[in-house]
Design an enzyme around this catalytic site. Structure first.
Site: not given
Lengths: 334, 444
Positions: A76-77, A104, A126, A154
């Protein structure tokens, strides 16, 4: 409350952004002033209305590129930020940790600098570690938007919850809002606490004593471990998901016991105020923190939250990228 | 700050330190006098001394026994990107230390005679400060089998520790305390119960709660401290507790000492003035172990220093390459590069505000750490004292020198400090080791 009046008289992003907004980055709500939060809320409301409920396109960010840099799963975000960017005419770049140079051995800062070198104007990040967006904000020139840093903050989730309450009630001041459940590991709880308190709400955190620290009282937050005690006083219940993925040890004996103590169900609703609002940041676990009849019932505004998420993210992208252009050496003309 | 090149060094034969305030906690001496050093040994302290000597004017300065830091990570061999023996010992001198003891967390760990000899030879070649080796308690610092402590002691180990890791295996710890008695060497533990601190990044408290960072609870340190003290008491072994940082630990040690338990204890300089609130910046340079705690714990540690519960202040020098620190907080290693700042920080934050007098500070930075590792013995040429006949390891301190922390000009290979720009008072002015002037700090 001194919310900016929705103003449909704008043609550019700069028209929307008051000079008082100085933040190139959106890292959290704790460090924003009441005026900043009011600006964010007002801008989100304006953009929601100008896009006809986040449906229509509005090209105020045309020419900008927004990168999504998600080191944790999200549907959703991530999609909400992408849609918000595209609704405003910006291009988006998707970046996922598993298929990138991070696997890597590249460092977070180098990865972000590489993305920035592709002329990206904002990075939405995030990450599982608190402070990671802050680390980037000190090392890149583009805007950084925190889409969740571990259990810390958030901010767009906090704002979309606040916007949803505001739309229903017309004001935040004087409301009693309870965050219920896993407070220790919830970034949504923290962003809500700071935002709601700055707008004058009384905030309660309620959940098991292993997930709700008494120390919240130091920050003017009421602490409760008994949901039934607080329900009759609440105007809003925000039902948080148990963040099993962050817990090193299980803080309560079983999901069954948790649902017994803190699950919001029909019986508990009977003791609530008539106009109570039920929010959940999602993804919801039906039958754990909330039963289906409550989640889908008349008091639930869970789907409004999702729509408002796009509005808040449109506002956040507009405000931060405009502030960044104003502050950059050759962007003073905006 | 400038370093005297070896060719410019004054002759080793005779040195007259004139007009300084001589403070020697080992003899309870504090007075303005001259000091004569001949052939690397302190030969006379008195008024109006003269002689055919190189003269050092110490007017308005403090002449102290050479500072001793018994908690230093030199990182070589294995982690030369962080520090090596040459840079770490040069940094020690820049910080006013004449002797250091290094921890065994190298790769390979210091668990063999050859490893000890490697460090001794490198230190000799570097020709900076005296370096004493703390060898590991267990083979490869694995916490399972005892290292060959007898042979390691014979080769020069001054103590045994698995630090910075705690001694988790209580049975091994108990045997180590029993066994090391034969060699009269201390077991040195970093008290931490891993179950209560695992994945921790900072002190568990209101700040860690707000930041959503995993906390290291004071119980983790205090339960381990209690266990360690009990083992020390029942075995009659020699224990040195490093890294004390909580009010509860200080209280446990205070009570144990009251019962006559043979323990010495230290606190790192960072835990005496920096609080957990600073992690709000998310600056990984504040990530240290033991973690920065609250003002209440700091006050308890300072009170512990003042009443003798805590014997020693160390730098807790933990240099880490910038690329290791410039990363997410959970990936960044613990540690601060501190050895060059410790004396200035201590004078600024402990002496100037009146928490400790300068004589007590010198005891905590010289006399007591030397005693904790037995370096005050004649076999080590009596460190931590200005007694006649002792090796002339002397730190001349300018207690009023004002200076600013500039990480980029630090001597240590790693500049991982959050203290850039900090204004400090007090620093080492001249460092003399075995009668040889090593460094003259001109101030920056």
């Amino acid at each position: 409350m001194g919310t900016t009046n929705p103003n449909s008289e704008f043609t550019t992003a700069a028209d929307l952004v008051p000079q008082s907004w100085k933040h190139r980055h959106l890292l959290g709500l704790e460090n924003l002033s009441q005026e900043d939060i009011t600006t964010l809320l007002g801008t989100a409301i304006t953009l929601k209305s100008a896009t006809n409920g986040c449906h229509n396109k509005l090209d105020i960010l045309a020419g900008l590129t927004i990168a999504n840099m998600f080191f944790e799963d999200s549907t959703r975000t991530r999609n909400s930020f992408s849609l918000a960017a595209r609704r405003l005419g910006a291009e988006t770049v998707e970046f996922s940790a598993s298929s990138s140079s991070v696997s890597k051995g590249e460092t977070l800062i180098d990865t972000a600098k590489t993305i920035e070198a592709m002329n990206v104007d904002a990075i939405v990040i995030r990450h599982s570690t608190p402070g990671s967006p802050h680390l980037l904000s000190n090392n890149v020139d583009c805007s950084i938007l925190n889409a969740g840093d571990g259990p810390h903050e958030h901010p767009t989730q906090g704002m979309l919850d606040i916007m949803t309450i505001y739309e229903q009630r017309g004001s935040i001041e004087g409301l009693t809002v309870a965050m219920v459940g896993d407070i220790t590991y919830s970034r949504t709880a923290r962003s809500n606490i700071w935002g709601l308190k700055k707008l004058g709400a009384h905030v309660i955190v309620c959940g098991p004593s292993t997930l709700v620290s008494q120390a919240w009282e130091q920050y003017g937050v009421e602490v409760s471990h008994n949901l039934d005690d607080i329900i009759p006083r609440c105007d809003v219940l925000n039902l948080l998901r148990i963040q099993f993925e962050r817990q090193y040890t299980r803080p309560f004996p079983s999901v069954r016991e948790y649902a017994f103590l803190y699950g919001m169900n029909k019986e508990r609703m009977a003791h609530a105020k008539e106009g109570i609002l039920i929010l959940a940041p999602g993804p919801i676990n039906r039958g754990v923190e909330v039963t289906p009849e409550v989640a889908d019932g008349p008091h639930s505004v869970i789907l409004n939250q999702v729509t408002n998420g796009i509005a808040v993210r449109m506002a956040a992208l507009t405000l931060t990228t405009t502030a960044n252009q104003r502050q950059s050496p050759n962007g003073g003309n905006i | 700050m400038s370093h005297s090149s070896p060719t410019n060094s004054p002759t080793k034969n005779s040195l007259l330190i004139r007009g300084g305030r001589i403070i020697d906690p080992s003899q309870d001496y504090d007075g303005v006098a001259d000091m004569l050093v001949t052939d690397g040994v302190i030969v006379e302290i008195g008024e109006n001394l003269s002689g055919n000597s190189t003269v050092i004017d110490a007017t308005n300065k403090i002449v102290a026994p050479g500072l001793v830091d018994i908690h230093v990570q030199l990182r070589e061999p294995g982690f030369e990107e962080d520090e090596c023996i040459a840079t770490g010992t040069a940094a020690a001198i820049a910080g006013g230390f004449t002797s250091i003891a290094c921890l065994p967390n190298t790769s390979p760990a210091i668990d063999t005679q050859a490893q000890i000899q490697f460090i001794q030879q490198k230190a000799l070649l570097a020709d900076n400060c005296n370096v004493y080796v703390i060898a590991s308690v267990s083979k490869n610092r694995q916490g399972e089998e005892l290292a060959e402590m007898g042979m390691l002691a014979e080769t020069g180990a001054v103590g045994f520790s698995d630090a910075p890791a705690p001694l988790g295996n209580t049975d091994l710890f108990r045997r180590a305390l029993e066994y090391s008695k034969m060699f009269n060497k201390p077991i040195i533990d970093h008290p931490e119960l891993p179950e209560l601190s695992q994945s921790g990044i900072m002190h568990a408290g209101a700040t860690s709660m707000v930041l959503g960072l995993s906390g290291m609870h004071p119980d983790s340190e205090e339960l381990a401290t209690g266990r360690d003290l009990r083992l020390c008491e029942t075995t009659g072994g020699r224990l040195h507790l490093m890294d004390i940082s909580t009010q509860g630990s200080v209280e446990l040690i205070r009570r144990a000492k009251g019962r006559g338990v043979g323990v010495t204890a230290e606190v790192c300089i960072a835990n005496l003035f920096l609080t957990d609130e600073l992690l709000r910046s998310f600056d990984s340079n504040y990530k240290v172990n033991p973690p920065l705690r609250s003002q209440q714990h700091i006050a308890a540690c300072i009170a512990g220093l003042a009443d003798g519960t805590l014997d020693v202040i160390t730098s807790g020098h933990a240099p880490r390459a910038i690329e290791k620190k410039m990363t997410e907080l959970d990936r960044a290693p613990f540690g601060m590069s501190q050895i060059e700042l410790t004396l200035g920080l201590a004078i600024t934050h402990l002496v100037k505000p009146g928490h400790l007098d300068i004589s007590t500070l010198i005891a905590k930075l010289s006399t007591n750490p030397a005693i904790a590792l037995g370096l005050n013995e004649p076999s080590y040429h009596q460190k931590g004292t200005l007694a006649i006949g002792a090796s002339a390891d002397i730190t001349i301190i300018d207690p009023n020198a004002a200076w600013t922390v500039q990480p980029e000009s630090m001597v240590s290979r790693s500049h991982n400090t959050p203290l850039a720009g900090a204004e400090l008072i007090g620093r080492a002015d001249t460092v003399i080791i075995g009668g040889c002037v090593k460094t003259i700090c001109t101030g920056t």
